[in-house]
Write a protein that holds these residues in place. Structure first.
Motif, PDB file in Angstrom:
ATOM      1  N   LEU A 179      22.336 -39.718 -12.710  1.00  0.00           N
ATOM      2  CA  LEU A 179      22.317 -40.573 -11.373  1.00  0.00           C
ATOM      3  C   LEU A 179      22.437 -41.783 -11.438  1.00  0.00           C
ATOM      4  O   LEU A 179      22.714 -41.910  -9.803  1.00  0.00           O
ATOM      5  N   LEU A 180      21.275 -42.700 -12.082  1.00  0.00           N
ATOM      6  CA  LEU A 180      21.073 -44.054 -11.367  1.00  0.00           C
ATOM      7  C   LEU A 180      22.511 -44.859 -11.926  1.00  0.00           C
ATOM      8  O   LEU A 180      23.050 -45.466 -11.299  1.00  0.00           O
ATOM      9  N   ILE A 181      22.534 -44.467 -13.377  1.00  0.00           N
ATOM     10  CA  ILE A 181      24.383 -44.960 -13.854  1.00  0.00           C
ATOM     11  C   ILE A 181      25.256 -45.038 -11.971  1.00  0.00           C
ATOM     12  O   ILE A 181      26.308 -45.908 -11.906  1.00  0.00           O
ATOM     13  N   GLY A 182      25.078 -43.433 -11.382  1.00  0.00           N
ATOM     14  CA  GLY A 182      26.553 -43.631 -10.484  1.00  0.00           C
ATOM     15  C   GLY A 182      25.675 -44.343  -9.012  1.00  0.00           C
ATOM     16  O   GLY A 182      26.232 -44.760  -8.312  1.00  0.00           O
ATOM     17  N   MET A 183      24.436 -44.550  -9.193  1.00  0.00           N
ATOM     18  CA  MET A 183      24.244 -45.071  -8.210  1.00  0.00           C
ATOM     19  C   MET A 183      23.882 -46.530  -7.857  1.00  0.00           C
ATOM     20  O   MET A 183      24.637 -47.267  -6.753  1.00  0.00           O
ATOM     21  N   LEU A 184      23.780 -46.948  -9.232  1.00  0.00           N
ATOM     22  CA  LEU A 184      23.919 -48.769  -9.316  1.00  0.00           C
ATOM     23  C   LEU A 184      25.533 -49.078  -9.395  1.00  0.00           C
ATOM     24  O   LEU A 184      26.215 -50.072  -8.678  1.00  0.00           O
ATOM     25  N   ALA A 185      25.988 -48.310  -9.732  1.00  0.00           N
ATOM     26  CA  ALA A 185      27.531 -48.035  -9.864  1.00  0.00           C
ATOM     27  C   ALA A 185      27.927 -49.128  -8.229  1.00  0.00           C
ATOM     28  O   ALA A 185      29.243 -49.292  -8.196  1.00  0.00           O
ATOM     29  N   GLY A 186      27.178 -48.069  -7.312  1.00  0.00           N
ATOM     30  CA  GLY A 186      28.300 -47.998  -6.342  1.00  0.00           C
ATOM     31  C   GLY A 186      27.240 -48.632  -4.983  1.00  0.00           C
ATOM     32  O   GLY A 186      28.209 -49.100  -4.453  1.00  0.00           O
ATOM     33  N   GLN A 187      26.168 -49.319  -5.417  1.00  0.00           N
ATOM     34  CA  GLN A 187      25.797 -49.943  -5.287  1.00  0.00           C
ATOM     35  C   GLN A 187      26.305 -51.465  -5.897  1.00  0.00           C
ATOM     36  O   GLN A 187      26.182 -53.109  -5.287  1.00  0.00           O
ATOM     37  N   GLY A 188      27.223 -51.886  -7.106  1.00  0.00           N
ATOM     38  CA  GLY A 188      27.463 -53.147  -7.288  1.00  0.00           C
ATOM     39  C   GLY A 188      26.393 -53.724  -8.284  1.00  0.00           C
ATOM     40  O   GLY A 188      26.358 -54.769  -8.353  1.00  0.00           O
ATOM     41  N   ALA A 189      25.557 -53.266  -9.010  1.00  0.00           N
ATOM     42  CA  ALA A 189      24.097 -53.904  -9.023  1.00  0.00           C
ATOM     43  C   ALA A 189      24.752 -53.527 -11.175  1.00  0.00           C
ATOM     44  O   ALA A 189      24.060 -52.817 -11.780  1.00  0.00           O
ATOM     45  N   ALA A 190      25.608 -54.492 -11.001  1.00  0.00           N
ATOM     46  CA  ALA A 190      26.036 -55.261 -12.223  1.00  0.00           C
ATOM     47  C   ALA A 190      24.882 -55.426 -13.421  1.00  0.00           C
ATOM     48  O   ALA A 190      25.024 -54.804 -14.543  1.00  0.00           O
ATOM     49  N   ASP A 191      23.531 -56.186 -12.991  1.00  0.00           N
ATOM     50  CA  ASP A 191      22.978 -56.490 -13.610  1.00  0.00           C
ATOM     51  C   ASP A 191      21.871 -55.424 -14.139  1.00  0.00           C
ATOM     52  O   ASP A 191      21.741 -55.910 -15.292  1.00  0.00           O
ATOM     53  N   VAL A 192      22.019 -54.259 -13.385  1.00  0.00           N
ATOM     54  CA  VAL A 192      20.530 -53.036 -14.077  1.00  0.00           C
ATOM     55  C   VAL A 192      21.687 -52.596 -14.569  1.00  0.00           C
ATOM     56  O   VAL A 192      21.624 -51.665 -15.847  1.00  0.00           O
ATOM     57  N   LEU A 193      22.634 -52.426 -14.114  1.00  0.00           N
ATOM     58  CA  LEU A 193      23.456 -51.599 -15.309  1.00  0.00           C
ATOM     59  C   LEU A 193      23.768 -52.200 -16.577  1.00  0.00           C
ATOM     60  O   LEU A 193      23.732 -51.467 -17.950  1.00  0.00           O
ATOM     61  N   GLY A 194      23.852 -53.192 -17.057  1.00  0.00           N
ATOM     62  CA  GLY A 194      23.765 -53.947 -17.768  1.00  0.00           C
ATOM     63  C   GLY A 194      22.567 -53.787 -19.305  1.00  0.00           C
ATOM     64  O   GLY A 194      22.566 -54.234 -20.323  1.00  0.00           O
ATOM     65  N   ILE A 195      21.360 -52.831 -18.044  1.00  0.00           N
ATOM     66  CA  ILE A 195      20.526 -52.591 -18.978  1.00  0.00           C
ATOM     67  C   ILE A 195      20.711 -51.284 -19.159  1.00  0.00           C
ATOM     68  O   ILE A 195      19.874 -50.821 -20.358  1.00  0.00           O
ATOM     69  N   GLN A 196      20.824 -50.392 -18.518  1.00  0.00           N
ATOM     70  CA  GLN A 196      20.685 -48.779 -18.456  1.00  0.00           C
ATOM     71  C   GLN A 196      21.775 -48.487 -19.245  1.00  0.00           C
ATOM     72  O   GLN A 196      21.521 -48.045 -20.146  1.00  0.00           O
ATOM     73  N   VAL A 197      22.479 -49.083 -18.827  1.00  0.00           N
ATOM     74  CA  VAL A 197      23.914 -48.066 -19.912  1.00  0.00           C
ATOM     75  C   VAL A 197      23.782 -48.480 -21.276  1.00  0.00           C
ATOM     76  O   VAL A 197      24.011 -47.539 -21.957  1.00  0.00           O
ATOM     77  N   PRO A 198      23.808 -49.752 -22.080  1.00  0.00           N
ATOM     78  CA  PRO A 198      23.185 -50.266 -23.291  1.00  0.00           C
ATOM     79  C   PRO A 198      21.889 -49.300 -23.941  1.00  0.00           C
ATOM     80  O   PRO A 198      21.796 -49.059 -25.325  1.00  0.00           O
ATOM     81  N   ARG A 204      33.379 -53.141 -12.949  1.00  0.00           N
ATOM     82  CA  ARG A 204      33.019 -53.957 -13.381  1.00  0.00           C
ATOM     83  C   ARG A 204      31.616 -53.472 -14.400  1.00  0.00           C
ATOM     84  O   ARG A 204      31.102 -53.747 -15.547  1.00  0.00           O
ATOM     85  N   LEU A 205      32.114 -51.809 -14.348  1.00  0.00           N
ATOM     86  CA  LEU A 205      30.948 -50.986 -15.287  1.00  0.00           C
ATOM     87  C   LEU A 205      31.856 -51.159 -15.719  1.00  0.00           C
ATOM     88  O   LEU A 205      31.183 -50.937 -16.789  1.00  0.00           O
ATOM     89  N   ASN A 206      33.076 -51.235 -15.704  1.00  0.00           N
ATOM     90  CA  ASN A 206      34.255 -50.711 -17.195  1.00  0.00           C
ATOM     91  C   ASN A 206      33.538 -51.437 -18.336  1.00  0.00           C
ATOM     92  O   ASN A 206      33.692 -52.027 -19.386  1.00  0.00           O
ATOM     93  N   SER A 207      33.475 -52.896 -18.205  1.00  0.00           N
ATOM     94  CA  SER A 207      33.118 -54.081 -18.795  1.00  0.00           C
ATOM     95  C   SER A 207      32.333 -54.446 -19.760  1.00  0.00           C
ATOM     96  O   SER A 207      32.232 -54.764 -20.872  1.00  0.00           O
ATOM     97  N   ILE A 208      30.657 -53.156 -18.848  1.00  0.00           N
ATOM     98  CA  ILE A 208      29.701 -52.689 -18.777  1.00  0.00           C
ATOM     99  C   ILE A 208      29.630 -52.354 -20.420  1.00  0.00           C
ATOM    100  O   ILE A 208      29.401 -52.381 -20.989  1.00  0.00           O
TER     101      ILE A 208
END
Length: 129
Positions: A59-78, A109-113
């Protein structure tokens, strides 16, 4: 004896959950923002029944991707990958799926992460490819 044992129970549980979710060491902090983050979000919300950590992470990754929050995705995905909640295949499928809902630029952006996360994990394991 744990490193947070001298803290109040709620703060201890919050910091321990933060370490589990983020995948790195935490230290206690000060101020209302940190208090709400540790004591409420992580000690209470992340510990509620009804959803697994993986569910919450999706849920969090989906929401962050929708918001373009690459900085937090860079924490959550790894962190999700390292915790074994999402493997290479699942992460790549998330990129394809979310790109259609969040938009191609957000998906790129998500794909890069995701690809950086997978490559870093392979290097760490000593895998060739």
């Amino acid at each position: 004896m744990g490193k947070f044992d001298d803290l109040p129970e709620t703060r201890r549980r919050g910091l321990e959950k933060m370490e589990q979710v983020y995948g790195f060491d935490m230290t206690d902090g000060s101020g209302d923002f940190f208090r709400y983050t540790a004591d409420h979000l992580f000690a209470e919300i992340w510990e509620r029944p009804g959803l697994t950590d993986r569910d919450r992470r999706l849920l969090l990754i989906g929401m962050l991707a929708g918001q373009g929050a690459a900085d937090v995705l860079g924490i959550q995905v790894p962190a999700a990958h390292a915790a074994g909640e999402l493997d290479d295949e699942a992460l790549r499928e998330i990129v394809v799926f979310l790109s259609h809902y969040a938009g191609w630029p957000q998906g790129a952006r998500l794909n890069s992460i995701v690809e950086e996360t997978i490559a870093k994990a392979r290097r760490h394991r000593g895998d060739a490819g």
